[in-house]
Design a protein around this motif. Structure first.
Motif, PDB file in Angstrom:
ATOM      1  N   LYS A  97      -9.024   2.033  -9.554  1.00  0.00           N
ATOM      2  CA  LYS A  97      -8.538   1.445  -8.300  1.00  0.00           C
ATOM      3  C   LYS A  97      -9.492   1.718  -7.144  1.00  0.00           C
ATOM      4  N   PRO A  98      -9.365   0.883  -6.063  1.00  0.00           N
ATOM      5  CA  PRO A  98     -10.207   1.068  -4.880  1.00  0.00           C
ATOM      6  C   PRO A  98      -9.972   2.430  -4.206  1.00  0.00           C
ATOM      7  N   VAL A  99     -10.927   2.782  -3.327  1.00  0.00           N
ATOM      8  CA  VAL A  99     -10.929   4.126  -2.744  1.00  0.00           C
ATOM      9  C   VAL A  99      -9.654   4.416  -1.960  1.00  0.00           C
ATOM     10  N   PHE A 100      -9.235   3.470  -1.104  1.00  0.00           N
ATOM     11  CA  PHE A 100      -8.106   3.771  -0.234  1.00  0.00           C
ATOM     12  C   PHE A 100      -6.822   3.951  -1.038  1.00  0.00           C
ATOM     13  N   ASP A 101      -6.633   3.121  -2.068  1.00  0.00           N
ATOM     14  CA  ASP A 101      -5.451   3.276  -2.927  1.00  0.00           C
ATOM     15  C   ASP A 101      -5.462   4.642  -3.602  1.00  0.00           C
ATOM     16  N   SER A 102      -6.651   5.060  -4.071  1.00  0.00           N
ATOM     17  CA  SER A 102      -6.761   6.347  -4.748  1.00  0.00           C
ATOM     18  C   SER A 102      -6.445   7.485  -3.791  1.00  0.00           C
ATOM     19  N   PHE A 103      -6.883   7.320  -2.551  1.00  0.00           N
ATOM     20  CA  PHE A 103      -6.617   8.320  -1.524  1.00  0.00           C
ATOM     21  C   PHE A 103      -5.109   8.476  -1.321  1.00  0.00           C
ATOM     22  N   LEU A 104      -4.406   7.328  -1.180  1.00  0.00           N
ATOM     23  CA  LEU A 104      -2.951   7.367  -0.996  1.00  0.00           C
ATOM     24  C   LEU A 104      -2.268   7.958  -2.224  1.00  0.00           C
ATOM     25  N   ILE A 114      -4.793  16.605 -11.854  1.00  0.00           N
ATOM     26  CA  ILE A 114      -6.048  16.126 -11.277  1.00  0.00           C
ATOM     27  C   ILE A 114      -6.723  15.167 -12.261  1.00  0.00           C
ATOM     28  N   LEU A 115      -6.972  15.655 -13.483  1.00  0.00           N
ATOM     29  CA  LEU A 115      -7.644  14.817 -14.475  1.00  0.00           C
ATOM     30  C   LEU A 115      -6.796  13.578 -14.766  1.00  0.00           C
ATOM     31  N   GLY A 116      -5.498  13.765 -14.849  1.00  0.00           N
ATOM     32  CA  GLY A 116      -4.583  12.651 -15.141  1.00  0.00           C
ATOM     33  C   GLY A 116      -4.682  11.552 -14.103  1.00  0.00           C
ATOM     34  N   ARG A 117      -4.667  11.920 -12.835  1.00  0.00           N
ATOM     35  CA  ARG A 117      -4.712  10.902 -11.774  1.00  0.00           C
ATOM     36  C   ARG A 117      -6.090  10.263 -11.696  1.00  0.00           C
ATOM     37  N   VAL A 118      -7.137  11.094 -11.887  1.00  0.00           N
ATOM     38  CA  VAL A 118      -8.490  10.553 -11.842  1.00  0.00           C
ATOM     39  C   VAL A 118      -8.664   9.521 -12.955  1.00  0.00           C
ATOM     40  N   GLU A 119      -8.208   9.868 -14.157  1.00  0.00           N
ATOM     41  CA  GLU A 119      -8.359   8.995 -15.313  1.00  0.00           C
ATOM     42  C   GLU A 119      -7.461   7.756 -15.203  1.00  0.00           C
ATOM     43  N   ASN A 145     -10.210  12.397  -6.379  1.00  0.00           N
ATOM     44  CA  ASN A 145      -9.772  11.004  -6.491  1.00  0.00           C
ATOM     45  C   ASN A 145     -10.691  10.088  -5.690  1.00  0.00           C
ATOM     46  N   VAL A 146     -11.032  10.489  -4.476  1.00  0.00           N
ATOM     47  CA  VAL A 146     -11.872   9.645  -3.619  1.00  0.00           C
ATOM     48  C   VAL A 146     -13.280   9.532  -4.207  1.00  0.00           C
ATOM     49  N   ILE A 147     -13.841  10.674  -4.631  1.00  0.00           N
ATOM     50  CA  ILE A 147     -15.212  10.643  -5.139  1.00  0.00           C
ATOM     51  C   ILE A 147     -15.317   9.821  -6.428  1.00  0.00           C
ATOM     52  N   ILE A 148     -14.384  10.055  -7.353  1.00  0.00           N
ATOM     53  CA  ILE A 148     -14.426   9.306  -8.605  1.00  0.00           C
ATOM     54  C   ILE A 148     -14.224   7.810  -8.345  1.00  0.00           C
ATOM     55  N   SER A 149     -13.331   7.493  -7.418  1.00  0.00           N
ATOM     56  CA  SER A 149     -13.076   6.095  -7.116  1.00  0.00           C
ATOM     57  C   SER A 149     -14.326   5.435  -6.518  1.00  0.00           C
ATOM     58  N   LEU A 150     -15.058   6.176  -5.698  1.00  0.00           N
ATOM     59  CA  LEU A 150     -16.302   5.661  -5.114  1.00  0.00           C
ATOM     60  C   LEU A 150     -17.321   5.313  -6.194  1.00  0.00           C
ATOM     61  N   PHE A 151     -17.416   6.186  -7.212  1.00  0.00           N
ATOM     62  CA  PHE A 151     -18.456   6.009  -8.230  1.00  0.00           C
ATOM     63  C   PHE A 151     -17.940   5.360  -9.502  1.00  0.00           C
ATOM     64  N   ARG A 152     -16.746   4.772  -9.454  1.00  0.00           N
ATOM     65  CA  ARG A 152     -16.112   4.325 -10.702  1.00  0.00           C
ATOM     66  C   ARG A 152     -16.924   3.264 -11.449  1.00  0.00           C
ATOM     67  N   HIS A 153     -17.739   2.462 -10.718  1.00  0.00           N
ATOM     68  CA  HIS A 153     -18.492   1.416 -11.411  1.00  0.00           C
ATOM     69  C   HIS A 153     -19.736   1.943 -12.113  1.00  0.00           C
ATOM     70  N   LYS A 168       0.827  -1.207   0.000  1.00  0.00           N
ATOM     71  CA  LYS A 168       0.000   0.000   0.000  1.00  0.00           C
ATOM     72  C   LYS A 168       0.863   1.260   0.000  1.00  0.00           C
ATOM     73  N   LEU A 169       1.961   1.190   0.745  1.00  0.00           N
ATOM     74  CA  LEU A 169       2.767   2.391   0.918  1.00  0.00           C
ATOM     75  C   LEU A 169       3.345   2.859  -0.411  1.00  0.00           C
ATOM     76  N   ASP A 170       3.554   1.912  -1.324  1.00  0.00           N
ATOM     77  CA  ASP A 170       4.086   2.260  -2.651  1.00  0.00           C
ATOM     78  C   ASP A 170       3.207   3.279  -3.355  1.00  0.00           C
ATOM     79  N   GLU A 171       1.861   3.130  -3.163  1.00  0.00           N
ATOM     80  CA  GLU A 171       0.929   4.028  -3.832  1.00  0.00           C
ATOM     81  C   GLU A 171       1.174   5.466  -3.380  1.00  0.00           C
ATOM     82  N   LEU A 172       1.639   5.588  -2.140  1.00  0.00           N
ATOM     83  CA  LEU A 172       1.896   6.917  -1.601  1.00  0.00           C
ATOM     84  C   LEU A 172       3.231   7.458  -2.095  1.00  0.00           C
ATOM     85  N   THR A 173       4.285   6.632  -1.978  1.00  0.00           N
ATOM     86  CA  THR A 173       5.632   7.160  -2.249  1.00  0.00           C
ATOM     87  C   THR A 173       5.933   7.277  -3.736  1.00  0.00           C
TER      88      THR A 173
END
Lengths: 174, 201
Positions: free
Chosen positions: B120-127, B109-114, B51-59, B2-7
């Motif tokens: 990816k799941p919410v927590f990964d997107s958050f990190l 912003i758009l780049g990371r969201v897309e 990132n969190v909102i889009i990840s929540l509604f991604r499906h 998980k930490l990789d997603e952050l660093t």
């Protein structure tokens, strides 16, 4: 035909929902903040008036405020608004009845950070103190105001709007 | 991990120097360190939330219209932040007001969201959002330090002088757009030189 319609609706409806929800969220936020924002903006005006004429009381007319202190008329304060380099520059100007600028204060602007934004700093604005209206021009335009290096457009914009508005207000008060 | 997603956003895939995203606001706002910090704060808020909102509604978002959906969500979010900041934190708004609208067009912003949050799941997107914001902050503040020192001869953050004036004839060019291009170019060249040498070994 039914399949095609289903496919199109399958794409369109989520987009519509997203837009409607976003619109609703925006409307709600606007309603919630409208009064506060107005109060904040009004406070800015009040604050800038007291910077221009500290301790004075103000009577608003359509175009300007007259400042009085102890029953004696001090001068006029008004907002000069004009197009700068990348934003609208809003300046509060204090004017003596004899046509001399008391001082100016930039209420709001969003010019180039680090360059044009220097027009709001005292180094620049204090140049206006005690100048006659007709002298309020940039030095290269035949006046007495030194432009900021690299921000001539912003400097000229604020100088010219202050002078033009001051002339109008002075004519109205006579 | 998980930490990789952050660093990863901080060093390996730094949004500015590796992904080369968000250069437009970067060029405009890196003139002074306090402006750079303000912009970073705004990017942090908006990037994490979208990132969190889009990840929540991604499906629920059909892939054909995902870009319009993302833009609407990001733009609404920026406007909401702007409205509330204007009403409830006028001091902060006075400093950041000009940069907030710039965040909408910040490709990070758009780049990371897309590229990330929509898959990816919410927590990964958050990190991921936090890491990318830190990476962006490092990049923009680093460039702003170079430009402010060279263009004004000192560094002052929110009225506190960190580096006192050391020259009377600073270079005005560094605060103008060419200064930004030069600084970014030199820093990128150094980073690429290092990674090329590393590979060579």
């Amino acid at each position: 035909m039914g399949e095609e319609l289903k496919r199109i609706l399958g794409i369109a409806i989520p987009l519509i929902i997203v837009c409607v929800l976003s619109g609703a969220a925006l409307t709600a936020s606007y309603d919630l903040t409208e009064e506060r924002i107005e109060a904040v903006e009004q406070e800015k005006i009040t604050e800038s008036l007291s910077i221009i004429f500290p301790g004075a009381s103000f009577t608003a007319t359509d175009d300007y405020y007259s400042a009085t202190m102890g029953g004696e008329e001090m001068g006029y304060a008004f907002i000069a608004e004009g197009r700068g380099y990348s934003s609208t520059i809003k300046t509060m100007v204090g004017l003596y009845p004899n046509g001399t600028i008391r001082r100016i204060y930039v209420v709001s602007q969003s010019e180039t950070p680090g360059l044009g934004t220097s027009i709001a700093e005292p180094d620049f604005t204090s140049q206006f103190n005690g100048k006659r209206i007709e002298d309020v021009r940039l030095r290269q335009d035949g006046g007495v105001i030194d432009a900021i290096t690299g921000a001539t457009i912003s400097s000229r914009a604020i100088t010219d709007t202050v002078r033009e508005r001051a002339e109008v207000v002075l004519n109205e008060t006579r | 991990m998980k930490l990789d997603e952050l660093t990863k956003g901080v060093f390996k895939y730094n949004p500015i120097f590796y992904l080369v995203l968000g250069l437009c606001p970067l060029l405009a706002v890196s003139t002074r360190v306090d402006n750079a910090l303000g912009m970073s704060l705004g990017v942090f808020f908006v990037l994490v939330s979208s990132n969190v909102i889009i990840s929540l509604f991604r499906h629920w978002i059909p892939s054909q219209v995902r870009i319009p959906c993302f833009i609407v969500v990001i733009a609404s979010f920026v406007t909401i932040v702007e409205l509330f900041m204007h009403g409830y934190a006028p001091e902060l708004y006075g400093r950041l007001g000009i940069y907030l609208p710039l965040i909408v067009v910040n490709c990070i912003i758009l780049g990371r969201v897309e590229a990330f949050a929509s898959k990816k799941p919410v927590f990964d997107s958050f990190l991921d959002a936090i890491g990318m914001s830190i990476g962006f902050t490092l990049g923009i503040v680093g460039i702003a330090v170079c430009r402010e020192v060279l263009s004004t001869g000192k560094i002052a953050i929110f009225g506190y002088t960190l580096v006192p004036t050391f020259t009377q004839s600073p270079s005005v060019m560094m605060i103008l757009p060419p200064g930004a291009f030069l600084t970014i170019g030199v820093i990128m060249a150094l980073i690429n030189y290092r990674s090329i040498r590393k590979e060579g070994r």
